[in-house]
Design a protein around this motif. Structure first.
Motif, PDB file in Angstrom:
ATOM      1  N   HIS A  56       0.380  -1.054  -0.059  1.00 14.29           N
ATOM      2  CA  HIS A  56      -0.031  -0.102  -0.167  1.00 14.29           C
ATOM      3  C   HIS A  56       1.144   1.046   0.069  1.00 14.29           C
ATOM      4  O   HIS A  56       1.659   1.761   1.170  1.00 14.29           O
ATOM      5  CB  HIS A  56      -1.076   0.187   1.189  1.00 14.29           C
ATOM      6  N   ILE A  57       0.279   1.973  -1.025  1.00 11.21           N
ATOM      7  CA  ILE A  57       2.195   3.013  -1.581  1.00 11.21           C
ATOM      8  C   ILE A  57       1.601   4.176  -1.657  1.00 11.21           C
ATOM      9  O   ILE A  57       0.414   4.037  -2.249  1.00 11.21           O
ATOM     10  CB  ILE A  57       2.962   2.279  -2.799  1.00 11.21           C
ATOM     11  N   GLY A  58       2.064   5.041  -0.628  1.00 10.24           N
ATOM     12  CA  GLY A  58       1.483   6.701  -0.487  1.00 10.24           C
ATOM     13  C   GLY A  58       2.158   7.402  -1.818  1.00 10.24           C
ATOM     14  O   GLY A  58       3.286   7.827  -1.418  1.00 10.24           O
ATOM     15  N   LEU A  59       1.086   8.163  -2.047  1.00 11.53           N
ATOM     16  CA  LEU A  59       2.154   9.274  -3.360  1.00 11.53           C
ATOM     17  C   LEU A  59       1.659  11.201  -3.092  1.00 11.53           C
ATOM     18  O   LEU A  59       0.607  10.303  -2.502  1.00 11.53           O
ATOM     19  CB  LEU A  59       1.859   8.622  -4.568  1.00 11.53           C
ATOM     20  N   MET A  60       2.417  11.582  -2.927  1.00 13.72           N
ATOM     21  CA  MET A  60       2.542  12.786  -2.858  1.00 13.72           C
ATOM     22  C   MET A  60       2.729  12.902  -4.381  1.00 13.72           C
ATOM     23  O   MET A  60       3.586  12.408  -4.537  1.00 13.72           O
ATOM     24  CB  MET A  60       3.547  12.947  -2.054  1.00 13.72           C
ATOM     25  N   ILE A  61       1.520  14.149  -4.518  1.00 14.50           N
ATOM     26  CA  ILE A  61       1.730  14.273  -5.958  1.00 14.50           C
ATOM     27  C   ILE A  61       2.458  15.677  -5.471  1.00 14.50           C
ATOM     28  O   ILE A  61       1.197  16.734  -5.043  1.00 14.50           O
ATOM     29  CB  ILE A  61       0.382  14.840  -7.633  1.00 14.50           C
ATOM     30  N   ASN A  62       3.175  16.440  -6.395  1.00 10.19           N
ATOM     31  CA  ASN A  62       3.601  17.984  -6.521  1.00 10.19           C
ATOM     32  C   ASN A  62       3.787  18.935  -8.025  1.00 10.19           C
ATOM     33  O   ASN A  62       3.786  18.237  -9.167  1.00 10.19           O
ATOM     34  CB  ASN A  62       5.091  17.816  -5.738  1.00 10.19           C
ATOM     35  N   LEU A  63       3.484  19.769  -7.593  1.00 12.37           N
ATOM     36  CA  LEU A  63       3.101  20.878  -8.866  1.00 12.37           C
ATOM     37  C   LEU A  63       4.066  21.868  -8.625  1.00 12.37           C
ATOM     38  O   LEU A  63       3.668  22.776  -7.753  1.00 12.37           O
ATOM     39  CB  LEU A  63       2.141  20.857  -9.106  1.00 12.37           C
ATOM     40  N   ASP A  64       5.083  22.292 -10.078  1.00  9.83           N
ATOM     41  CA  ASP A  64       5.580  23.490  -9.488  1.00  9.83           C
ATOM     42  C   ASP A  64       6.109  24.326 -10.858  1.00  9.83           C
ATOM     43  O   ASP A  64       6.558  23.791 -11.577  1.00  9.83           O
ATOM     44  CB  ASP A  64       7.017  23.552  -8.611  1.00  9.83           C
ATOM     45  N   TRP A  65       5.122  26.212 -10.616  1.00 13.62           N
ATOM     46  CA  TRP A  65       5.979  26.798 -11.585  1.00 13.62           C
ATOM     47  C   TRP A  65       6.378  27.869 -11.485  1.00 13.62           C
ATOM     48  O   TRP A  65       6.677  28.025 -10.683  1.00 13.62           O
ATOM     49  CB  TRP A  65       4.811  27.133 -12.487  1.00 13.62           C
ATOM     50  N   PHE A  66       7.271  27.561 -12.179  1.00 15.81           N
ATOM     51  CA  PHE A  66       8.508  28.966 -12.296  1.00 15.81           C
ATOM     52  C   PHE A  66       9.445  29.642 -13.264  1.00 15.81           C
ATOM     53  O   PHE A  66       9.065  28.427 -13.798  1.00 15.81           O
ATOM     54  CB  PHE A  66       9.511  28.694 -11.016  1.00 15.81           C
ATOM     55  N   GLN A  67       9.741  31.020 -12.903  1.00 17.10           N
ATOM     56  CA  GLN A  67       9.714  31.250 -13.699  1.00 17.10           C
ATOM     57  C   GLN A  67      11.620  31.800 -14.068  1.00 17.10           C
ATOM     58  O   GLN A  67      11.971  32.381 -13.201  1.00 17.10           O
ATOM     59  CB  GLN A  67       9.609  32.859 -14.381  1.00 17.10           C
ATOM     60  N   PRO A  68      12.264  30.656 -14.929  1.00 19.07           N
ATOM     61  CA  PRO A  68      13.250  31.395 -14.663  1.00 19.07           C
ATOM     62  C   PRO A  68      14.787  32.162 -15.090  1.00 19.07           C
ATOM     63  O   PRO A  68      15.338  32.580 -14.557  1.00 19.07           O
ATOM     64  CB  PRO A  68      13.902  29.457 -15.333  1.00 19.07           C
ATOM     65  N   PHE A  69      13.898  32.995 -15.491  1.00 21.48           N
ATOM     66  CA  PHE A  69      15.187  33.904 -15.905  1.00 21.48           C
ATOM     67  C   PHE A  69      14.116  35.311 -15.689  1.00 21.48           C
ATOM     68  O   PHE A  69      12.338  35.174 -16.379  1.00 21.48           O
ATOM     69  CB  PHE A  69      14.730  34.576 -18.173  1.00 21.48           C
ATOM     70  N   ASP A  70      14.119  36.454 -15.461  1.00 26.93           N
ATOM     71  CA  ASP A  70      14.324  37.992 -15.188  1.00 26.93           C
ATOM     72  C   ASP A  70      13.245  38.254 -17.140  1.00 26.93           C
ATOM     73  O   ASP A  70      14.240  37.762 -17.992  1.00 26.93           O
ATOM     74  CB  ASP A  70      14.294  38.942 -14.324  1.00 26.93           C
TER      75      ASP A  70
END
Length: 90
Positions: A56-70
């Motif tokens: 019984h495996i617990g998965l945590m889904i992660n989502l991340d968005w970022f702007q790498p350059f100014d």
């Protein structure tokens, strides 16, 4: 991952760890981990329990968005899953 040596043993580590009263030290001490049911049926056992800790495996889904350059309109995103049963360093 299941073909790696001792992977199933690593999935069971949380069921044999030291616990402290009224102190949350990890995800395993949280309400969801301790009360999440196997099915929606009344009287269903908990999903996360020692005797099925390696299947019984617990998965945590992660989502991340970022702007790498100014100064650009480009953004980059990542979606990934972490297996919560494993030690953090794995």
């Amino acid at each position: 991952m299941f073909c790696q040596p001792d992977f199933e043993k690593s999935l069971r580590h949380w069921s044999n760890r030291q616990q402290f009263r009224n102190i949350i030290t990890d995800i395993y001490d949280g309400e969801v981990w301790q009360t999440f049911k196997d099915t929606n049926e009344e009287g269903s056992p908990n999903f996360f329990r020692p005797e099925v800790a390696d299947s019984h495996i617990g998965l945590m889904i992660n989502l991340d968005w970022f702007q790498p350059f100014d100064g650009t309109n480009h953004s980059t995103g990542a979606i990934y899953a972490a297996i919560c049963n494993l030690l953090r360093d794995v």
